[in-house]
Write a protein that holds these residues in place. Structure first.
Motif, PDB file in Angstrom:
ATOM      1  N   LYS A   1      31.779  31.867  43.168  1.00 19.81           N
ATOM      2  CA  LYS A   1      30.525  31.309  42.667  1.00 19.81           C
ATOM      3  C   LYS A   1      29.355  32.275  42.837  1.00 19.81           C
ATOM      4  O   LYS A   1      28.636  32.559  41.863  1.00 19.81           O
ATOM      5  CB  LYS A   1      30.231  29.980  43.354  1.00 19.81           C
ATOM      6  N   PRO A   2      29.099  32.799  44.050  1.00 18.96           N
ATOM      7  CA  PRO A   2      27.959  33.722  44.175  1.00 18.96           C
ATOM      8  C   PRO A   2      28.126  35.002  43.373  1.00 18.96           C
ATOM      9  O   PRO A   2      27.159  35.494  42.777  1.00 18.96           O
ATOM     10  CB  PRO A   2      27.886  34.002  45.684  1.00 18.96           C
ATOM     11  N   VAL A   3      29.343  35.564  43.337  1.00 20.12           N
ATOM     12  CA  VAL A   3      29.557  36.783  42.567  1.00 20.12           C
ATOM     13  C   VAL A   3      29.327  36.521  41.083  1.00 20.12           C
ATOM     14  O   VAL A   3      28.653  37.299  40.392  1.00 20.12           O
ATOM     15  CB  VAL A   3      30.983  37.333  42.807  1.00 20.12           C
ATOM     16  N   GLY A   4      29.858  35.418  40.567  1.00 21.38           N
ATOM     17  CA  GLY A   4      29.708  35.101  39.158  1.00 21.38           C
ATOM     18  C   GLY A   4      28.260  34.858  38.765  1.00 21.38           C
ATOM     19  O   GLY A   4      27.777  35.392  37.757  1.00 21.38           O
ATOM     20  N   ILE A   5      27.541  34.076  39.560  1.00 23.14           N
ATOM     21  CA  ILE A   5      26.150  33.734  39.229  1.00 23.14           C
ATOM     22  C   ILE A   5      25.236  34.940  39.408  1.00 23.14           C
ATOM     23  O   ILE A   5      24.428  35.262  38.521  1.00 23.14           O
ATOM     24  CB  ILE A   5      25.679  32.560  40.102  1.00 23.14           C
ATOM     25  N   PHE A   6      25.356  35.619  40.536  1.00 26.30           N
ATOM     26  CA  PHE A   6      24.468  36.743  40.828  1.00 26.30           C
ATOM     27  C   PHE A   6      24.715  37.903  39.851  1.00 26.30           C
ATOM     28  O   PHE A   6      23.759  38.479  39.315  1.00 26.30           O
ATOM     29  CB  PHE A   6      24.681  37.212  42.268  1.00 26.30           C
ATOM     30  N   THR A   7      25.979  38.218  39.620  1.00 28.42           N
ATOM     31  CA  THR A   7      26.285  39.331  38.714  1.00 28.42           C
ATOM     32  C   THR A   7      25.811  39.038  37.301  1.00 28.42           C
ATOM     33  O   THR A   7      25.249  39.916  36.620  1.00 28.42           O
ATOM     34  CB  THR A   7      27.801  39.612  38.712  1.00 28.42           C
ATOM     35  N   THR A   8      26.026  37.816  36.837  1.00 27.66           N
ATOM     36  CA  THR A   8      25.578  37.454  35.486  1.00 27.66           C
ATOM     37  C   THR A   8      24.068  37.573  35.363  1.00 27.66           C
ATOM     38  O   THR A   8      23.546  38.058  34.352  1.00 27.66           O
ATOM     39  CB  THR A   8      26.016  36.014  35.152  1.00 27.66           C
TER      40      THR A   8
ATOM     41  N   ALA B   1      25.541  29.764  34.791  1.00 29.41           N
ATOM     42  CA  ALA B   1      26.546  28.713  34.973  1.00 29.41           C
ATOM     43  C   ALA B   1      27.901  29.150  34.417  1.00 29.41           C
ATOM     44  O   ALA B   1      28.945  28.885  35.027  1.00 29.41           O
ATOM     45  CB  ALA B   1      26.082  27.417  34.290  1.00 29.41           C
ATOM     46  N   VAL B   2      27.893  29.811  33.268  1.00 24.56           N
ATOM     47  CA  VAL B   2      29.147  30.294  32.680  1.00 24.56           C
ATOM     48  C   VAL B   2      29.786  31.343  33.599  1.00 24.56           C
ATOM     49  O   VAL B   2      30.991  31.304  33.885  1.00 24.56           O
ATOM     50  CB  VAL B   2      28.904  30.885  31.277  1.00 24.56           C
ATOM     51  N   GLY B   3      28.973  32.299  34.080  1.00 26.93           N
ATOM     52  CA  GLY B   3      29.503  33.300  34.997  1.00 26.93           C
ATOM     53  C   GLY B   3      30.010  32.678  36.284  1.00 26.93           C
ATOM     54  O   GLY B   3      31.025  33.109  36.841  1.00 26.93           O
ATOM     55  N   GLY B   4      29.309  31.637  36.741  1.00 26.32           N
ATOM     56  CA  GLY B   4      29.714  30.941  37.946  1.00 26.32           C
ATOM     57  C   GLY B   4      30.942  30.073  37.781  1.00 26.32           C
ATOM     58  O   GLY B   4      31.445  29.522  38.777  1.00 26.32           O
ATOM     59  N   MET B   5      31.434  29.940  36.570  1.00 23.88           N
ATOM     60  CA  MET B   5      32.691  29.233  36.324  1.00 23.88           C
ATOM     61  C   MET B   5      33.839  30.212  36.084  1.00 23.88           C
ATOM     62  O   MET B   5      34.960  29.983  36.550  1.00 23.88           O
ATOM     63  CB  MET B   5      32.561  28.292  35.123  1.00 23.88           C
ATOM     64  N   ILE B   6      33.567  31.289  35.401  1.00 22.88           N
ATOM     65  CA  ILE B   6      34.626  32.231  35.035  1.00 22.88           C
ATOM     66  C   ILE B   6      35.192  32.939  36.265  1.00 22.88           C
ATOM     67  O   ILE B   6      36.419  33.005  36.462  1.00 22.88           O
ATOM     68  CB  ILE B   6      34.102  33.263  34.018  1.00 22.88           C
ATOM     69  N   VAL B   7      34.332  33.477  37.118  1.00 29.82           N
ATOM     70  CA  VAL B   7      34.809  34.261  38.266  1.00 29.82           C
ATOM     71  C   VAL B   7      35.617  33.404  39.244  1.00 29.82           C
ATOM     72  O   VAL B   7      36.703  33.811  39.675  1.00 29.82           O
ATOM     73  CB  VAL B   7      33.639  34.967  38.971  1.00 29.82           C
ATOM     74  N   PRO B   8      35.148  32.199  39.653  1.00 28.58           N
ATOM     75  CA  PRO B   8      35.985  31.381  40.541  1.00 28.58           C
ATOM     76  C   PRO B   8      37.328  31.011  39.924  1.00 28.58           C
ATOM     77  O   PRO B   8      38.350  30.967  40.623  1.00 28.58           O
ATOM     78  CB  PRO B   8      35.130  30.124  40.775  1.00 28.58           C
ATOM     79  N   ALA B   9      37.335  30.749  38.618  1.00 32.14           N
ATOM     80  CA  ALA B   9      38.597  30.422  37.955  1.00 32.14           C
ATOM     81  C   ALA B   9      39.561  31.601  38.006  1.00 32.14           C
ATOM     82  O   ALA B   9      40.768  31.426  38.235  1.00 32.14           O
ATOM     83  CB  ALA B   9      38.330  30.017  36.500  1.00 32.14           C
ATOM     84  N   LEU B  10      39.041  32.815  37.804  1.00 32.72           N
ATOM     85  CA  LEU B  10      39.889  34.004  37.869  1.00 32.72           C
ATOM     86  C   LEU B  10      40.427  34.229  39.282  1.00 32.72           C
ATOM     87  O   LEU B  10      41.592  34.597  39.464  1.00 32.72           O
ATOM     88  CB  LEU B  10      39.110  35.229  37.400  1.00 32.72           C
ATOM     89  N   ILE B  11      39.589  34.005  40.284  1.00 36.82           N
ATOM     90  CA  ILE B  11      40.033  34.163  41.662  1.00 36.82           C
ATOM     91  C   ILE B  11      41.121  33.150  41.991  1.00 36.82           C
ATOM     92  O   ILE B  11      42.145  33.495  42.599  1.00 36.82           O
ATOM     93  CB  ILE B  11      38.842  34.023  42.629  1.00 36.82           C
ATOM     94  N   PHE B  12      40.913  31.904  41.594  1.00 39.09           N
ATOM     95  CA  PHE B  12      41.925  30.873  41.847  1.00 39.09           C
ATOM     96  C   PHE B  12      43.237  31.235  41.162  1.00 39.09           C
ATOM     97  O   PHE B  12      44.315  31.102  41.759  1.00 39.09           O
ATOM     98  CB  PHE B  12      41.430  29.511  41.350  1.00 39.09           C
TER      99      PHE B  12
END
Length: 438
Positions: free
Chosen positions: A327-334, A118-129
């Motif tokens: 979201k998928p990159v953050g969750i899957f990579t984490t 969940a943390v990874g799925g929040m950080i990556v989308p925020a960085l992209i935005f």
């Protein structure tokens, strides 16, 4: 000679009682997701019809009053966002507490994965935005948290339609991931979208919250006592400047959970958290969230030309890429990194492509994403329209991409799923769970 340590497994099956309970939750969320989709569709159709003026007039109609100097004159749309969503977050609080106190996630090893994902799925989308909107200025970065949320009901409804034979571990992973995601979203709202705090109101809020906690700890279920205390907590939280939905989570955390419920023993009985969840979840999934979606999803797109123009806006693009890619990159990579660091292997019945499909499905951000958009740019503003279009397009594309992948995986799991869930003993417990306990 030292024996080798057993290999740690990720996304294994939980206990049978917990799996059965979560299956019931998933079924209820599926129905709620269907109602949510209908409400959003009706709002979009109405907002783009010749009668769109009536829709926006209804959304912006002011109701309430200002007794005792409280600021409770709100639009219908604001009442839906601040009031009805507090019911939704109350259920989130109940579910999250139960998972960590009486569910399989009381095991730190099990809890670490959905939390980290969940943390990874929040950080990556925020960085992209942030990367897409950095050049815009004028407060555009305030919307960084919009593409970080996962809509439980929407995602579960899509999962129920596109794949009925996926292993239960993946379904449970999606549910717990989304619940933790919502909790993190509440923390983000409380910390980053609270501009001014009324310390007196915030301190006063602790009084009805403490009384509510005292009552539920004593197993008091009297609605005529608990509802007024909950309403007072909500009103004072709203008055404090902190978003009122935070009150729902705090009230949910206050409800006690019996740890013995997880064992399914004969003396367990229903706990108060389970009792409240059984009563309130249908109201949340069937009324609160769909009504909010109805008033939040309505945006005048202006046809295909208007849609194309809106999707050139950096804010809308940041949301779309944040949901579809982030979201998928953050969750899957984490998840992969966690597996590598802990030297854990995926459960034998799963493949990493399954995790990728669930990660893509988590890109369906709707309820909380729209709420954060309202807080970031203001309900009814020009940027708010771009937010809604970005959330809708990103969510639909995420659902479509996940559907393609998971439907392919669903075909391969159908035969295996039917075999493993067979109950040859006719005792109500699948044999595979009995073998785990033997």
């Amino acid at each position: 000679m030292t024996e080798p340590r057993p290999t740690r497994r990720l996304l294994t099956r939980g206990s049978w009682p917990e799996t059965k309970r979560l299956a019931e939750v998933l079924r209820r969320e599926t129905v709620g997701g269907a109602v949510l989709l209908v409400a959003a569709a009706v709002a979009l159709i109405w907002a783009n019809s010749p009668w769109s003026g009536a829709y926006f007039a209804l959304r912006d109609l002011e109701l309430g009053g200002d007794p005792f100097g409280l600021h409770l004159t709100l639009t219908v749309g604001a009442w839906a966002a601040d009031g009805l969503l507090a019911i939704f977050f109350f259920v989130v609080g109940l579910e999250l507490k139960r998972e960590f106190v009486a569910g399989d996630l009381r095991d730190p090893a099990r809890a670490s994965l959905p939390i980290a994902a969940a943390v990874g799925g929040m950080i990556v989308p925020a960085l992209i935005f942030a990367a897409v909107t950095a050049h815009v200025g004028d407060g555009a970065l305030r919307g960084w948290a919009i593409p970080t949320a996962t809509d439980i009901a929407f995602a579960v409804a899509v999962l129920a339609v596109i794949s009925t034979h996926l292993p239960s571990a993946l379904r449970i992973f999606l549910l717990t991931l989304a619940v933790v995601d919502d909790l993190l979203a509440v923390l983000v709202i409380a910390v980053f979208y609270t501009e001014q705090i009324n310390v007196i109101a915030l301190s006063s809020m602790l009084v009805p919250l403490a009384l509510f906690t005292l009552c539920v700890q004593r197993r008091i279920r009297s609605w005529w006592l608990l509802i007024p205390l909950a309403v007072c907590t909500w009103v004072l939280m709203h008055e404090s400047g902190v978003h009122a939905t935070v009150a729902g989570v705090l009230l949910g955390f206050a409800v006690p959970v019996k740890r013995s419920e997880a064992t399914g023993g004969p003396d367990a009985g229903p706990g108060l958290a389970e009792h409240f969840e059984h009563r309130i979840r249908p109201i949340s999934a069937g009324i609160a969230v769909p009504v909010f979606a109805f008033f939040a999803a309505g945006v005048n797109i202006g046809g295909f030309s208007g849609l194309g123009e809106a999707l050139t806006d950096p804010i809308a693009l940041g949301i779309v890429f944040g949901l579809i890619v982030g979201k998928p990159v953050g969750i899957f990579t984490t998840t992969r990194v966690l597996a590598g660091v802990t030297r854990a292997n995926l459960d034998a019945e799963l493949r990493w492509v399954d995790v990728l499909g669930i990660s893509m499905l988590a890109g369906i951000g709707f309820t909380v994403s729209l709420l954060i958009g309202d807080l970031a740019y203001g309900l009814g503003s020009d940027r708010d329209d771009f937010v809604k279009i970005g959330v809708l397009v990103g969510s639909v594309c995420s659902a479509a991409l996940a559907a393609v992948l998971l439907r392919l995986r669903n075909r391969q799991y159908r035969a295996i799923w039917e075999e493993e869930t067979a109950d040859s003993d006719d005792d109500g417990v699948p044999d595979i769970y009995q073998s785990r306990q033997d």
